[in-house]
Every structure is written in structure tokens, then in C-alpha cells.
Design an enzyme around this catalytic site. Sequence first.
Site, PDB file in Angstrom:
ATOM      1  N   ASP A 168       0.833  -1.196   0.000  1.00 48.50           N
ATOM      2  CA  ASP A 168       0.000   0.000   0.000  1.00 48.50           C
ATOM      3  C   ASP A 168       0.878   1.261   0.000  1.00 48.50           C
ATOM      4  O   ASP A 168       1.828   1.343   0.779  1.00 48.50           O
ATOM      5  CB  ASP A 168      -0.862  -0.054   1.279  1.00 48.50           C
ATOM      6  CG  ASP A 168      -1.963   0.972   1.284  1.00 48.50           C
ATOM      7  OD1 ASP A 168      -1.669   2.166   1.066  1.00 48.50           O
ATOM      8  OD2 ASP A 168      -3.129   0.595   1.511  1.00 48.50           O
ATOM      9  N   HIS A 234      -0.831  -2.738   8.623  1.00 44.53           N
ATOM     10  CA  HIS A 234      -1.349  -1.397   8.891  1.00 44.53           C
ATOM     11  C   HIS A 234      -2.845  -1.391   9.141  1.00 44.53           C
ATOM     12  O   HIS A 234      -3.554  -2.345   8.827  1.00 44.53           O
ATOM     13  CB  HIS A 234      -1.011  -0.462   7.724  1.00 44.53           C
ATOM     14  CG  HIS A 234      -1.622  -0.860   6.416  1.00 44.53           C
ATOM     15  ND1 HIS A 234      -2.688  -0.209   5.842  1.00 44.53           N
ATOM     16  CD2 HIS A 234      -1.328  -1.867   5.565  1.00 44.53           C
ATOM     17  CE1 HIS A 234      -2.998  -0.784   4.700  1.00 44.53           C
ATOM     18  NE2 HIS A 234      -2.193  -1.790   4.507  1.00 44.53           N
ATOM     19  N   CYS A 245      -6.115  -2.292   5.811  1.00 48.11           N
ATOM     20  CA  CYS A 245      -5.444  -3.019   4.738  1.00 48.11           C
ATOM     21  C   CYS A 245      -6.463  -3.760   3.872  1.00 48.11           C
ATOM     22  O   CYS A 245      -7.197  -4.622   4.355  1.00 48.11           O
ATOM     23  CB  CYS A 245      -4.447  -4.008   5.328  1.00 48.11           C
ATOM     24  SG  CYS A 245      -3.489  -4.841   4.061  1.00 48.11           S
TER      25      CYS A 245
HETATM   26 ZN   LIG Z   1      -2.238  -3.291   3.125  1.00 48.41          ZN
END
Ligand SMILES: [Zn+2]
Length: 507
Positions: A168, A234, A245
Site C-alpha cells: 500500500d 497497517h 489493509c
Molecule cells: Zn495493506
Amino acid sequence: MLNRTHNPHSARVAQVPAAPRRRPGARGVSPAAPIAARVGSGVHALVRGDDNARLFDYEQRVRSAFDAIVPALKRISALQHEEDFETRAQRVARERLGFELPGWILADAWVEQLDLRRLYAWCVFETYLRFSDDFFSADPLGSAEEAEFQAFLQDCGFHILDISPCADGRLAHVIRYVLRLPYRMVRRKSYAGALFDIEDSLAKWGETELLRFREGTPNTADAPTRYLKAVVYHYSSSAPDTEGCAAHGSDAVRAAEAGCERLLAFQQAVENSYCCGASIDLLLIGLDTDTDAIRLHLPDGAGGIEPGTWVDAAQLYDETRGLPAVEAAERIDARLREAAPEAPAGMLRLLARLLENNLSQIEYVQRHHGGRYPDIGHAERFIGAGKGFEEVQLRNLTYFAYLDTVEEAAPDLDVGVKIFSRLNVGHGLPIPVVVRFDYHGQVPGARERAVAHCRRVAGALAARYPELAGRGLLHSLQLVRDIDAGGVGGRVEVLDCSVREPAQEAH
Ligand SMILES: [Zn+2]
């Protein structure tokens, strides 16, 4: 096509002055500011104000370069039926973007509609190349503390720190910003959901141990240090159900457990593949992507991890704010010892350092982004597909899809294209994809293989999303980079770009 040899403005990119060296034993206090004056002004005594100023200057500089593109193109578009359009358009581009546009895109604007999609993709790629060149030639995020960190790491009982964050874009700055580590001293390899590839890590483990054995780098094989593998998952404290996430359905507990399972599987893999007591140490880190505060999951006495318990840096920030530096550091040490009484002393020292470092980032977000990022969701500027992207150390700039082939990383790419369909296509803008393969120049034939990879992936990309590509809504820039070439020679090499002069398309 983006021309690397005519880059008249690259020299103008302002260089950020190097931050003053950290005083040994100063426990992270900026030498410029006396502690007494800082306490009470809302600045934590362990926060490095000098580093924060430097990092913010860099983030601003890069972000504003990308943010200038759309307003500049709107202005240029408004001029397109004027007599001296090309001259005026180039003036706008120079003033607002810092570079000129390719004449052939502008040339026919008075007969045909200006192709803003192509122009937008070209500008994103050009801005990216300037940002990348600046990184490899001016070293804006370099740190004088590389040798010190390597010595500290070994002192704590580790010879390498290998970190796998989620791919991400909101975690892209995790090494240099969130954890404040010298990025060249830490291995970073991102995966969707932080679910790293065990075979790849096993190969890295083997390579690392072989280098210690053969070359004594970073230390000799008989030194009692271990390989430390870390995962960063996260979550979002403001919108936990939607902005966490994506790979774990925005479920922080699931993300932590999955990270923990993957770490234990890797540890098992090392133990089963190599005998004689070979093992590794593990670290699980959670990141709140709204505030950049970390939570550290603590190791138990048996070398495992407890996914359900952690020490929270945001809490420690509040608890130690207003204390003198030495007392604040002691409080952090005490919290860690209470939470993990059986953990080895070296591991606790490293964790204390990560927590102290993160206090600077917590304050960075408070001071420069109002305590919570305004873009708590996705706001990446381009997709990075392939292998490399060492220069991307900024939050929400790049959506990563690490891959060898498009087929293998299809789910990651689909997620990226879906994100950009909302961010860009929804506003009539194309999806810019930088396809990049880094290679080791010392290995015979490595460049040729990287080039072949790059072409194959760029082709497969257009084939996987034919509708977008056909409408000019998907553009790619193909690059390779020699990792072994240092400095300016280590800049990226442009192979091809889907935005090119019509005359060249016959080739
Ligand atoms: Zn993620």
C-alpha cells in the site's frame, strides 16, 4: 518520448542542506535546540526537529511538483485556440512545472483538440524522472548515520534488518520517515498485505549468510548475531472498517495475525532448511496510516510473537511529552521491559530506538499534517510495477505491484488499477504505470534480461486492460536501472514510453 539528454532544468532542483550530525550520546536531541526551550512549546524532547524540517522540505518539494500538473494543464488547455499557443503553453509549463512540453503534442492543437490524456501521462512520467534523478544524484534522504546504525544493529545482536511492509502506498515512507532508519542499511521488500514471499526471503537469508562467510560483510559468520525479519501491517484509527489493509478486509487483528503466521513460517523454513541451530529473530510492527504512529508487538521468551499485545508509540508520546530527554528515554525502556520481561536485552534496545525514532514522525504528522493526514485513503500518483523503486520513500506517491510477470501479480495489479480507476479515470485522467526492472550490472546479461522483462510486462499490461489502453487511459513508461552503478550512473535508464511522437510509432 522523454528525452534524458535534454534536461535543462534538472540542475535547478534545490538541494536540501545536510542536517547537522547527531551528537553521540545525545539520545536524539537536536543539537541546535536546548531541551529547556523546547519543553512546554509542545515539542517532545526526543524529537529531532532538524530531521523533521529536512524531511518535510523534501516531501513538499516532490508532492508540489506532482500537484502542479493538473492546474498547469488546465491553464494550457484554456489557451489552446490562441494565436501564439505553443509559445504561451511552454511559458506556463516552464513556470509551473519547471520543464518544457514536447512540441509535437502541442503542434496541432489549433486544428485538433489538444490530447490532454497523453500530455498528463507525459508530465507525470517527466516529473517522476526528475524526482528519481534527483534522488540518485543529490541523495536528498541520505543519512550520515549509516555506519552508526550498522554498528548499533550488530551491538543489539543482528546483522541485517529485513522489512516487508504492505505494498500500500501509505506505507512507502515507512523506512526513512516512520521508523527514521537509513534506507540503504535496511532491506525493504513490499507485498500486498505484507504477506512476503517465503522462498524469496529464504534466498536472501542464504545470500546474507554466504556474504558473512565469504566476505565478512557486514560481519564474520562466527559473530553471534542473527537475521532479523520484520513485517509491517497497517490499520486506520479514523476509519478502521474501510481504510485499513485491503488485503485483509480492513481487519487489523487479521492483518496482525497473518503477519505473525508468515513470520513464524519463515522462521520454520530457515530452521528446517539449514541445520546446526540456524534460526532468525522476528518482529511484528503495526502502523496507523492516519497518524504514522507504530505499535510494536513484543517477542516472548521463546522467540515467538504475541499478535494480541503491543507497546503503542502514540501512547508513549503522550506519556513522555514534557519530560526531559533522558527521563523520557528511561520511561520508554521501562515500558518495554515491563511488557516483555523475557525478551533479550539487545532486542529491547532496538525496539526502544524504533519507538524513539517514531516519536519524531508522530510530531511530524502533528506539525505538518494536522495530526492526521488529510488523505487517509489512497491518493497515489502512479503505479510502480516490476522490481526496484528504492527512490520511492514518500507516502501515498506510488502504488507498488512487485512482479516478475503480469500473470503472477495479477491480483495486485487489478487492485492498483481499481484504485486508479477511481483516482484518475473517474476524472478523465489516464493511469500512469512505471514499469521498472533493476538489475546487477556486474552480472553478465543481467541488463538484457531486465530489458526483456520490462518489455514483456509493459506488453502484458496493455493486453490485460485493453479497454483502458485503447481509450488512452493507461500509459506506461519502461525503465531499467543498474543497482551496482553508484551515484549519477545509478540513475534510471528510459527504454520506452507509450506517449511518443506519432512518427516513432511506425517503428
Ligand atoms: Zn495493506
